[in-house]
Design a protein around this motif. Sequence first.
Motif, PDB file in Angstrom:
ATOM      1  N   THR A  32       8.285   5.360  -5.060  1.00 53.75           N
ATOM      2  CA  THR A  32       7.421   5.941  -4.033  1.00 53.75           C
ATOM      3  C   THR A  32       6.881   7.286  -4.483  1.00 53.75           C
ATOM      4  O   THR A  32       5.702   7.601  -4.274  1.00 53.75           O
ATOM      5  CB  THR A  32       8.185   6.118  -2.711  1.00 53.75           C
ATOM      6  N   SER A  33       7.719   8.084  -5.117  1.00 54.58           N
ATOM      7  CA  SER A  33       7.301   9.400  -5.592  1.00 54.58           C
ATOM      8  C   SER A  33       6.202   9.283  -6.638  1.00 54.58           C
ATOM      9  O   SER A  33       5.210  10.024  -6.607  1.00 54.58           O
ATOM     10  CB  SER A  33       8.492  10.165  -6.181  1.00 54.58           C
ATOM     11  N   ILE A  34       6.371   8.347  -7.563  1.00 57.89           N
ATOM     12  CA  ILE A  34       5.371   8.163  -8.624  1.00 57.89           C
ATOM     13  C   ILE A  34       4.051   7.665  -8.039  1.00 57.89           C
ATOM     14  O   ILE A  34       2.981   8.184  -8.359  1.00 57.89           O
ATOM     15  CB  ILE A  34       5.885   7.177  -9.692  1.00 57.89           C
ATOM     16  N   TYR A  35       4.126   6.673  -7.145  1.00 59.42           N
ATOM     17  CA  TYR A  35       2.906   6.155  -6.522  1.00 59.42           C
ATOM     18  C   TYR A  35       2.210   7.256  -5.714  1.00 59.42           C
ATOM     19  O   TYR A  35       0.974   7.331  -5.691  1.00 59.42           O
ATOM     20  CB  TYR A  35       3.232   4.978  -5.597  1.00 59.42           C
ATOM     21  N   ALA A  36       3.002   8.085  -5.036  1.00 61.02           N
ATOM     22  CA  ALA A  36       2.433   9.172  -4.227  1.00 61.02           C
ATOM     23  C   ALA A  36       1.652  10.159  -5.098  1.00 61.02           C
ATOM     24  O   ALA A  36       0.569  10.630  -4.715  1.00 61.02           O
ATOM     25  CB  ALA A  36       3.543   9.901  -3.471  1.00 61.02           C
ATOM     26  N   ILE A  37       2.194  10.463  -6.271  1.00 64.48           N
ATOM     27  CA  ILE A  37       1.509  11.366  -7.193  1.00 64.48           C
ATOM     28  C   ILE A  37       0.218  10.732  -7.700  1.00 64.48           C
ATOM     29  O   ILE A  37      -0.841  11.368  -7.739  1.00 64.48           O
ATOM     30  CB  ILE A  37       2.425  11.736  -8.372  1.00 64.48           C
ATOM     31  N   PHE A  38       0.283   9.457  -8.093  1.00 57.18           N
ATOM     32  CA  PHE A  38      -0.910   8.755  -8.567  1.00 57.18           C
ATOM     33  C   PHE A  38      -2.025   8.801  -7.524  1.00 57.18           C
ATOM     34  O   PHE A  38      -3.179   9.113  -7.826  1.00 57.18           O
ATOM     35  CB  PHE A  38      -0.582   7.293  -8.886  1.00 57.18           C
ATOM     36  N   VAL A  39      -1.656   8.492  -6.282  1.00 57.06           N
ATOM     37  CA  VAL A  39      -2.650   8.461  -5.194  1.00 57.06           C
ATOM     38  C   VAL A  39      -3.191   9.866  -4.910  1.00 57.06           C
ATOM     39  O   VAL A  39      -4.388  10.041  -4.670  1.00 57.06           O
ATOM     40  CB  VAL A  39      -2.025   7.859  -3.917  1.00 57.06           C
ATOM     41  N   SER A  40      -2.305  10.867  -4.969  1.00 55.85           N
ATOM     42  CA  SER A  40      -2.729  12.233  -4.632  1.00 55.85           C
ATOM     43  C   SER A  40      -3.799  12.753  -5.591  1.00 55.85           C
ATOM     44  O   SER A  40      -4.746  13.413  -5.180  1.00 55.85           O
ATOM     45  CB  SER A  40      -1.521  13.175  -4.630  1.00 55.85           C
ATOM     46  N   TYR A  41      -3.643  12.454  -6.877  1.00 51.67           N
ATOM     47  CA  TYR A  41      -4.639  12.901  -7.851  1.00 51.67           C
ATOM     48  C   TYR A  41      -5.984  12.215  -7.606  1.00 51.67           C
ATOM     49  O   TYR A  41      -7.042  12.838  -7.712  1.00 51.67           O
ATOM     50  CB  TYR A  41      -4.159  12.612  -9.275  1.00 51.67           C
ATOM     51  N   ALA A  73      -7.983   4.986 -11.975  1.00 51.71           N
ATOM     52  CA  ALA A  73      -7.212   3.766 -12.246  1.00 51.71           C
ATOM     53  C   ALA A  73      -5.763   3.921 -11.790  1.00 51.71           C
ATOM     54  O   ALA A  73      -5.187   3.005 -11.173  1.00 51.71           O
ATOM     55  CB  ALA A  73      -7.267   3.438 -13.740  1.00 51.71           C
ATOM     56  N   LEU A  74      -5.167   5.073 -12.065  1.00 51.34           N
ATOM     57  CA  LEU A  74      -3.792   5.316 -11.630  1.00 51.34           C
ATOM     58  C   LEU A  74      -3.705   5.382 -10.109  1.00 51.34           C
ATOM     59  O   LEU A  74      -2.716   4.932  -9.511  1.00 51.34           O
ATOM     60  CB  LEU A  74      -3.267   6.620 -12.244  1.00 51.34           C
ATOM     61  N   GLY A  75      -4.738   5.947  -9.477  1.00 48.45           N
ATOM     62  CA  GLY A  75      -4.771   6.002  -8.017  1.00 48.45           C
ATOM     63  C   GLY A  75      -4.808   4.614  -7.401  1.00 48.45           C
ATOM     64  O   GLY A  75      -4.101   4.332  -6.419  1.00 48.45           O
ATOM     65  N   VAL A  76      -5.605   3.720  -7.989  1.00 47.24           N
ATOM     66  CA  VAL A  76      -5.663   2.329  -7.519  1.00 47.24           C
ATOM     67  C   VAL A  76      -4.318   1.647  -7.737  1.00 47.24           C
ATOM     68  O   VAL A  76      -3.814   0.920  -6.865  1.00 47.24           O
ATOM     69  CB  VAL A  76      -6.782   1.558  -8.258  1.00 47.24           C
ATOM     70  N   TRP A  77      -3.731   1.882  -8.908  1.00 43.12           N
ATOM     71  CA  TRP A  77      -2.407   1.327  -9.207  1.00 43.12           C
ATOM     72  C   TRP A  77      -1.385   1.818  -8.178  1.00 43.12           C
ATOM     73  O   TRP A  77      -0.573   1.028  -7.657  1.00 43.12           O
ATOM     74  CB  TRP A  77      -1.995   1.740 -10.618  1.00 43.12           C
ATOM     75  N   GLY A  78      -1.419   3.117  -7.883  1.00 46.33           N
ATOM     76  CA  GLY A  78      -0.488   3.677  -6.910  1.00 46.33           C
ATOM     77  C   GLY A  78      -0.680   3.085  -5.525  1.00 46.33           C
ATOM     78  O   GLY A  78       0.297   2.768  -4.827  1.00 46.33           O
ATOM     79  N   ALA A  79      -1.943   2.923  -5.111  1.00 46.37           N
ATOM     80  CA  ALA A  79      -2.225   2.354  -3.789  1.00 46.37           C
ATOM     81  C   ALA A  79      -1.735   0.908  -3.705  1.00 46.37           C
ATOM     82  O   ALA A  79      -1.168   0.483  -2.685  1.00 46.37           O
ATOM     83  CB  ALA A  79      -3.721   2.423  -3.511  1.00 46.37           C
ATOM     84  N   MET A  80      -1.941   0.156  -4.779  1.00 45.34           N
ATOM     85  CA  MET A  80      -1.469  -1.235  -4.806  1.00 45.34           C
ATOM     86  C   MET A  80       0.055  -1.292  -4.785  1.00 45.34           C
ATOM     87  O   MET A  80       0.668  -2.141  -4.116  1.00 45.34           O
ATOM     88  CB  MET A  80      -2.006  -1.937  -6.052  1.00 45.34           C
ATOM     89  N   GLY A  81       0.677  -0.364  -5.510  1.00 46.07           N
ATOM     90  CA  GLY A  81       2.136  -0.314  -5.519  1.00 46.07           C
ATOM     91  C   GLY A  81       2.700  -0.001  -4.152  1.00 46.07           C
ATOM     92  O   GLY A  81       3.698  -0.604  -3.718  1.00 46.07           O
ATOM     93  N   LEU A  82       2.055   0.940  -3.455  1.00 39.12           N
ATOM     94  CA  LEU A  82       2.509   1.308  -2.107  1.00 39.12           C
ATOM     95  C   LEU A  82       2.317   0.143  -1.135  1.00 39.12           C
ATOM     96  O   LEU A  82       3.127  -0.061  -0.229  1.00 39.12           O
ATOM     97  CB  LEU A  82       1.744   2.532  -1.605  1.00 39.12           C
ATOM     98  N   ALA A  83       1.227  -0.612  -1.333  1.00 37.87           N
ATOM     99  CA  ALA A  83       0.970  -1.755  -0.448  1.00 37.87           C
ATOM    100  C   ALA A  83       2.072  -2.808  -0.561  1.00 37.87           C
ATOM    101  O   ALA A  83       2.356  -3.539   0.401  1.00 37.87           O
ATOM    102  CB  ALA A  83      -0.384  -2.375  -0.785  1.00 37.87           C
ATOM    103  N   SER A  93      -1.623  14.639   1.011  1.00 36.44           N
ATOM    104  CA  SER A  93      -1.539  13.183   1.063  1.00 36.44           C
ATOM    105  C   SER A  93      -0.233  12.677   0.460  1.00 36.44           C
ATOM    106  O   SER A  93       0.371  11.728   0.969  1.00 36.44           O
ATOM    107  CB  SER A  93      -2.735  12.552   0.335  1.00 36.44           C
ATOM    108  N   ARG A  94       0.242  13.300  -0.618  1.00 31.26           N
ATOM    109  CA  ARG A  94       1.481  12.801  -1.229  1.00 31.26           C
ATOM    110  C   ARG A  94       2.685  13.070  -0.340  1.00 31.26           C
ATOM    111  O   ARG A  94       3.625  12.277  -0.301  1.00 31.26           O
ATOM    112  CB  ARG A  94       1.678  13.389  -2.619  1.00 31.26           C
ATOM    113  N   CYS A  95       2.641  14.177   0.415  1.00 34.49           N
ATOM    114  CA  CYS A  95       3.723  14.438   1.371  1.00 34.49           C
ATOM    115  C   CYS A  95       3.677  13.413   2.497  1.00 34.49           C
ATOM    116  O   CYS A  95       4.714  12.954   2.980  1.00 34.49           O
ATOM    117  CB  CYS A  95       3.580  15.856   1.946  1.00 34.49           C
ATOM    118  N   GLY A  96       2.444  13.039   2.903  1.00 37.16           N
ATOM    119  CA  GLY A  96       2.290  12.020   3.933  1.00 37.16           C
ATOM    120  C   GLY A  96       2.797  10.662   3.479  1.00 37.16           C
ATOM    121  O   GLY A  96       3.382   9.906   4.267  1.00 37.16           O
ATOM    122  N   VAL A  97       2.596  10.343   2.205  1.00 38.50           N
ATOM    123  CA  VAL A  97       3.080   9.074   1.662  1.00 38.50           C
ATOM    124  C   VAL A  97       4.604   9.008   1.726  1.00 38.50           C
ATOM    125  O   VAL A  97       5.184   7.993   2.150  1.00 38.50           O
ATOM    126  CB  VAL A  97       2.598   8.880   0.202  1.00 38.50           C
TER     127      VAL A  97
END
Length: 332
Positions: free
Chosen positions: A82-91, A313-323, A104-108
């Motif tokens: 979750t922490s890694i995905y949150a960072i990916f999405v935040s960037y 690309a990492l942001g999309v990966w993070g969003a998919m991971g969180l989903a 946003s990463r704190c919200g995640v």
Amino acid sequence: METKKTLGVLVKILLPLILGGAILYWMYRDFDFRNMQQVLFYETDWTWMLLSFPFGVMAQVFRAWRWRQTLVPVGENARQCTSIYAIFVSYAVSLLIPRIGEFSRCGVLKRYDGISFSKALGTVVTERAVDSLFILLLTAVTLLAQLRIFHTFFDETGTSMDAISHRFSMTGYLVTAVCGLAALLLLHLLLKKLSIYNKVKSTLGGIWQGVLSLRGVDNVPLYLFYTFGIWGSYFLHYYLTFFCFSATANLGIVCALVTFVVGSIAVIVPTPNGAGPWHFAVKTMLILYGVADSSALYFVLIVHTVQTMLVVALGVWGAMGLAMTSRRQQAE
């Protein structure tokens, strides 16, 4: 009320875009883009660009690992994924609205792991303070090592260090300090009169706990390792791109360090991923090291664009991971 809120969001999105776009337009207004295809397909060594990608990924992973470490002293335990995905999405989110990624990463983490938002935000404040100190020390070392180049940079950009240091008299500094203290006192009095004061006080208390989390970090050497890992990865992610172009391949690691530091300072200006200010600062420094104007423009445009695409690309990966990640409360 909704219209006002929507307008505020639009302003936050549009102003950074306009600022970054204006700087880029000014830089590339007379640029010949017809040669871009030649540079991209025949004059760029993409092997080195691909080799730089793992370091761009690891910089964010190290940041996630360090963040988890600072959450433990305040009684919060986030999952690693979750922490890694949150960072990916935040960037990635920060490309739309600069600095919004910090929230946003704190919200995640709050949504998926039940982490206190205010405490998480406090650790982010601490994190930014540590990173700022690291960059400050790196800048000081680099400045001393390449004083002549920096002096030329200030002259070329019209920045006078003497003017900055003598802009305020002692009275001016005193008046500024008094005004600052008065503003803080007024803000304190206003908050006390608001009905939501207790809620604000509680939130600020959580943030303060997060700020103090650094004192309770168990493994300080590991924390320092993560910090060096973050910035070492950032640097290698940037430095390896020098070998993609003949104009920069032989400039050396010192030039890369100088331009890296200047670029890191330039991204403080709130534009998407530093677009505009970063281009201008790095391009100017490369010219001072003897790179032709057109070659410097190609370098900053291609490198920044490709690295921004990696962030997306990492942001999309993070969003998919969180989903695909269940919320901790539901799983339990």
